[in-house]
Write a protein that holds these residues in place. Structure first.
Motif, PDB file in Angstrom:
ATOM      1  N   ASP A  10      29.413  36.444  42.973  1.00  0.00           N
ATOM      2  CA  ASP A  10      29.918  35.596  44.061  1.00  0.00           C
ATOM      3  C   ASP A  10      31.109  34.799  43.511  1.00  0.00           C
ATOM      4  O   ASP A  10      30.937  33.749  42.888  1.00  0.00           O
ATOM      5  CB  ASP A  10      28.807  34.663  44.547  1.00  0.00           C
ATOM      6  CG  ASP A  10      29.117  34.099  45.926  1.00  0.00           C
ATOM      7  OD1 ASP A  10      30.247  34.297  46.393  1.00  0.00           O
ATOM      8  OD2 ASP A  10      28.236  33.456  46.525  1.00  0.00           O
ATOM      9  N   ARG A  11      32.318  35.302  43.740  1.00  0.00           N
ATOM     10  CA  ARG A  11      33.512  34.747  43.090  1.00  0.00           C
ATOM     11  C   ARG A  11      34.647  34.523  44.081  1.00  0.00           C
ATOM     12  O   ARG A  11      34.589  34.954  45.237  1.00  0.00           O
ATOM     13  CB  ARG A  11      34.005  35.693  41.976  1.00  0.00           C
ATOM     14  CG  ARG A  11      33.029  35.826  40.816  1.00  0.00           C
ATOM     15  CD  ARG A  11      33.427  36.939  39.870  1.00  0.00           C
ATOM     16  NE  ARG A  11      32.540  37.001  38.722  1.00  0.00           N
ATOM     17  CZ  ARG A  11      32.834  36.519  37.513  1.00  0.00           C
ATOM     18  NH1 ARG A  11      34.016  35.956  37.301  1.00  0.00           N
ATOM     19  NH2 ARG A  11      31.965  36.609  36.533  1.00  0.00           N
ATOM     20  N   TYR A  12      35.689  33.870  43.615  1.00  0.00           N
ATOM     21  CA  TYR A  12      36.926  33.725  44.378  1.00  0.00           C
ATOM     22  C   TYR A  12      37.449  35.117  44.708  1.00  0.00           C
ATOM     23  O   TYR A  12      37.510  36.004  43.851  1.00  0.00           O
ATOM     24  CB  TYR A  12      37.957  32.947  43.557  1.00  0.00           C
ATOM     25  CG  TYR A  12      39.334  32.920  44.174  1.00  0.00           C
ATOM     26  CD1 TYR A  12      39.667  31.944  45.105  1.00  0.00           C
ATOM     27  CD2 TYR A  12      40.291  33.868  43.825  1.00  0.00           C
ATOM     28  CE1 TYR A  12      40.938  31.918  45.683  1.00  0.00           C
ATOM     29  CE2 TYR A  12      41.555  33.860  44.387  1.00  0.00           C
ATOM     30  CZ  TYR A  12      41.867  32.867  45.317  1.00  0.00           C
ATOM     31  OH  TYR A  12      43.110  32.852  45.877  1.00  0.00           O
ATOM     32  N   SER A  13      37.836  35.320  45.959  1.00  0.00           N
ATOM     33  CA  SER A  13      38.389  36.623  46.343  1.00  0.00           C
ATOM     34  C   SER A  13      39.574  36.415  47.289  1.00  0.00           C
ATOM     35  O   SER A  13      39.660  35.395  47.966  1.00  0.00           O
ATOM     36  CB  SER A  13      37.321  37.500  47.014  1.00  0.00           C
ATOM     37  OG  SER A  13      36.888  36.915  48.234  1.00  0.00           O
ATOM     38  N   ASP A  14      40.466  37.401  47.323  1.00  0.00           N
ATOM     39  CA  ASP A  14      41.660  37.292  48.181  1.00  0.00           C
ATOM     40  C   ASP A  14      42.004  38.643  48.789  1.00  0.00           C
ATOM     41  O   ASP A  14      43.127  39.154  48.642  1.00  0.00           O
ATOM     42  CB  ASP A  14      42.844  36.697  47.418  1.00  0.00           C
ATOM     43  CG  ASP A  14      43.100  37.409  46.099  1.00  0.00           C
ATOM     44  OD1 ASP A  14      42.402  38.420  45.836  1.00  0.00           O
ATOM     45  OD2 ASP A  14      43.986  36.978  45.349  1.00  0.00           O
ATOM     46  N   ALA A  15      41.014  39.214  49.477  1.00  0.00           N
ATOM     47  CA  ALA A  15      41.221  40.528  50.094  1.00  0.00           C
ATOM     48  C   ALA A  15      42.319  40.508  51.163  1.00  0.00           C
ATOM     49  O   ALA A  15      42.845  41.552  51.541  1.00  0.00           O
ATOM     50  CB  ALA A  15      39.903  41.016  50.696  1.00  0.00           C
ATOM     51  N   ASP A  16      42.682  39.311  51.626  1.00  0.00           N
ATOM     52  CA  ASP A  16      43.722  39.188  52.645  1.00  0.00           C
ATOM     53  C   ASP A  16      45.069  38.804  52.051  1.00  0.00           C
ATOM     54  O   ASP A  16      45.973  38.348  52.749  1.00  0.00           O
ATOM     55  CB  ASP A  16      43.296  38.142  53.683  1.00  0.00           C
ATOM     56  CG  ASP A  16      43.088  36.765  53.057  1.00  0.00           C
ATOM     57  OD1 ASP A  16      42.976  36.683  51.800  1.00  0.00           O
ATOM     58  OD2 ASP A  16      43.029  35.769  53.807  1.00  0.00           O
ATOM     59  N   ALA A  17      45.222  39.000  50.749  1.00  0.00           N
ATOM     60  CA  ALA A  17      46.446  38.555  50.065  1.00  0.00           C
ATOM     61  C   ALA A  17      47.682  39.299  50.560  1.00  0.00           C
ATOM     62  O   ALA A  17      47.615  40.453  50.985  1.00  0.00           O
ATOM     63  CB  ALA A  17      46.296  38.753  48.564  1.00  0.00           C
ATOM     64  N   GLN A  18      48.819  38.592  50.513  1.00  0.00           N
ATOM     65  CA  GLN A  18      50.120  39.137  50.892  1.00  0.00           C
ATOM     66  C   GLN A  18      51.033  39.159  49.659  1.00  0.00           C
ATOM     67  O   GLN A  18      50.811  38.410  48.710  1.00  0.00           O
ATOM     68  CB  GLN A  18      50.753  38.275  51.991  1.00  0.00           C
ATOM     69  CG  GLN A  18      49.932  38.181  53.271  1.00  0.00           C
ATOM     70  CD  GLN A  18      49.827  39.518  53.984  1.00  0.00           C
ATOM     71  OE1 GLN A  18      50.824  40.263  54.073  1.00  0.00           O
ATOM     72  NE2 GLN A  18      48.627  39.847  54.481  1.00  0.00           N
ATOM     73  N   PRO A  19      52.053  40.015  49.657  1.00  0.00           N
ATOM     74  CA  PRO A  19      52.991  40.011  48.530  1.00  0.00           C
ATOM     75  C   PRO A  19      53.609  38.623  48.339  1.00  0.00           C
ATOM     76  O   PRO A  19      53.863  37.903  49.314  1.00  0.00           O
ATOM     77  CB  PRO A  19      54.050  41.034  48.966  1.00  0.00           C
ATOM     78  CG  PRO A  19      53.347  41.914  49.950  1.00  0.00           C
ATOM     79  CD  PRO A  19      52.384  41.029  50.669  1.00  0.00           C
ATOM     80  N   VAL A  20      53.836  38.233  47.080  1.00  0.00           N
ATOM     81  CA  VAL A  20      54.363  36.905  46.788  1.00  0.00           C
ATOM     82  C   VAL A  20      55.811  36.992  46.345  1.00  0.00           C
ATOM     83  O   VAL A  20      56.236  37.970  45.711  1.00  0.00           O
ATOM     84  CB  VAL A  20      53.518  36.197  45.701  1.00  0.00           C
ATOM     85  CG1 VAL A  20      52.102  35.966  46.211  1.00  0.00           C
ATOM     86  CG2 VAL A  20      53.498  37.009  44.414  1.00  0.00           C
ATOM     87  N   ALA A  21      56.562  35.944  46.672  1.00  0.00           N
ATOM     88  CA  ALA A  21      57.972  35.882  46.259  1.00  0.00           C
ATOM     89  C   ALA A  21      58.083  35.440  44.813  1.00  0.00           C
ATOM     90  O   ALA A  21      58.949  35.902  44.066  1.00  0.00           O
ATOM     91  CB  ALA A  21      58.730  34.922  47.176  1.00  0.00           C
ATOM     92  N   ASP A  22      57.198  34.517  44.412  1.00  0.00           N
ATOM     93  CA  ASP A  22      57.210  33.995  43.047  1.00  0.00           C
ATOM     94  C   ASP A  22      55.799  34.141  42.477  1.00  0.00           C
ATOM     95  O   ASP A  22      54.881  33.433  42.893  1.00  0.00           O
ATOM     96  CB  ASP A  22      57.640  32.527  43.041  1.00  0.00           C
ATOM     97  CG  ASP A  22      57.778  31.965  41.636  1.00  0.00           C
ATOM     98  OD1 ASP A  22      57.242  32.590  40.685  1.00  0.00           O
ATOM     99  OD2 ASP A  22      58.380  30.887  41.492  1.00  0.00           O
ATOM    100  N   PRO A  23      55.565  35.009  41.529  1.00  0.00           N
ATOM    101  CA  PRO A  23      54.215  35.243  40.995  1.00  0.00           C
ATOM    102  C   PRO A  23      53.651  34.054  40.215  1.00  0.00           C
ATOM    103  O   PRO A  23      52.452  34.020  39.908  1.00  0.00           O
ATOM    104  CB  PRO A  23      54.399  36.464  40.092  1.00  0.00           C
ATOM    105  CG  PRO A  23      55.841  36.415  39.679  1.00  0.00           C
ATOM    106  CD  PRO A  23      56.575  35.869  40.877  1.00  0.00           C
TER     107      PRO A  23
END
Length: 388
Positions: free
Chosen positions: A236-249
């Motif tokens: 049970d962890r942090y997740s970001d399945a809805d992530a979008q491409p980032v301009a600044d990593p």
């Protein structure tokens, strides 16, 4: 206790009026809250308790080896014969756990939740004795037991209020007096949290302090999250399945914080786990080592009760109960047990009765879960036989 009955303890106020107008808001002085009060313990008996290993005690000597010298018990008998004639104070914690007559005083405060009450501290002060101007982060009722004490109250304080440089005591560097009273035996002063106060003995005097548990936000967060983590699987962890491409990593975007808050809210909002933790936390005994029971079978328990044995609550134990869905939770000295709703009256009896015996337990001894519960509380140490 009815909330609309005038109480002598509160100077004729009802519990409802006191809670509305004074509780955690402003001080209340009550002359003769206890009429013709006679202290159930004297200075010599209090000093005797301070000699015991299991009793928490302190001495504050205003002009000792250094200003406001603090010594911690247990003490030797010779300690008291070597003290100056003036300006020292002996403080003994949780006297209600060692002197039944002191514990009886708490019955007068049952208009407040019993699980909020911490303990009854008693202090003896020689003339001029004090612990200096200070403030507490909890409510306190100060009952004068013997002699006279001058109480001054001042400003509201917080963690930014300046203190004297002292390794052990939190003495205010500035005290802005607003009121002053002299209390005699039977008089009582209620003080809300964070109100500066300064008590000075006018003669040899005993003062009873009924204090209340008030866990800090830091304690709640630390202890609850430790408790909660026992029930969370490692996946049970942090997740970001809805992530979008980032301009600044290298930038942490605010949507990451939204996901993090969602993860926390999902678990922190579990009311059943919160209730379970809170009940266990608020019933943890001050002295866990004094809550120990004995092994016995249910048959042995019933036989003892039928032969006239009486069960009483361990003075160091704490009991409370609550509802969860259609069931009940009993909290006993830092532990909890989920029970069926049919045991409601038994739980109320266990938490409130002065004594448990065949007459008031009779109907429950034939109930499998009721008998099991009583037996477990004896084994745990929250209940014990009166003659032991």
């Amino acid at each position: 206790m009815k909330s609309d009955t005038p109480l002598q303890l509160l100077g004729g106020l009802t519990a409802r009026e006191f809670l509305r107008d004074y509780w955690q808001k402003k001080p209340l002085l009550v002359r003769q809250a206890f009429t013709d009060f006679e202290s159930p313990i004297d200075a010599d008996e209090l000093a005797g308790l301070a000699l015991e290993e299991e009793v928490e005690s302190r001495l504050v000597i205003e002009h000792g080896e250094r200003p406001w010298e603090l010594r911690r018990g247990p003490f030797e008998e010779s300690t008291f014969s070597e003290l100056p004639e003036r300006e020292w104070t002996l403080l003994v914690q949780a006297v209600d756990q060692f002197v039944p007559e002191v514990a009886e005083l708490l019955e007068h405060f049952r208009f407040l939740p019993s699980w909020r009450i911490d303990d009854v501290m008693i202090s003896f002060a020689a003339p001029g004795g004090s612990v200096g101007p200070h403030f507490d982060n909890y409510d306190v009722f100060l009952l004068q037991g013997q002699g006279k004490r001058n109480w001054k109250v001042g400003q509201m304080c917080d963690s930014d209020s300046p203190l004297l440089e002292h390794a052990d005591l939190r003495i205010l560097a500035d005290f802005e007096q607003t009121d002053e009273w002299v209390l005699e035996p039977g008089d009582m002063l209620y003080l809300p949290p964070r109100l500066a106060h300064y008590g000075i003995a006018e003669d040899n005097c005993l003062t009873y302090s009924v204090g209340f548990r008030a866990p800090s936000a830091a304690e709640v967060l630390t202890h609850f999250t430790d408790f909660l983590s026992q029930f969370l699987p490692d996946e049970d962890r942090y997740s970001d399945a809805d992530a979008q491409p980032v301009a600044d990593p290298h930038q942490i975007q605010h949507d990451a914080l939204d996901r993090l808050k969602g993860l926390l809210a999902e678990h922190m909002s579990d009311e059943r786990l919160l209730l379970t933790w809170f009940g266990q936390f608020m019933t943890e005994p001050r002295y866990p080592e004094l809550v120990s029971g004995e092994e016995l079978s249910e048959e042995e328990l019933v036989d003892s009760l039928e032969q006239g044995a009486i069960l009483i609550r361990n003075p160091s134990a704490r009991l409370a109960w609550s509802e969860v869905d259609d069931n009940l939770l009993l909290f006993a000295s830092g532990q909890s047990r989920l029970l069926p709703g049919e045991l409601r009256e038994l739980l109320k009896l266990i938490c409130a009765a002065d004594a448990l015996h065949i007459e008031n337990l009779g109907q429950w001894l034939g109930e499998e879960q009721g008998l099991m519960l009583i037996c477990e509380l004896v084994k745990q140490g929250s209940l014990g036989f009166a003659n032991e």
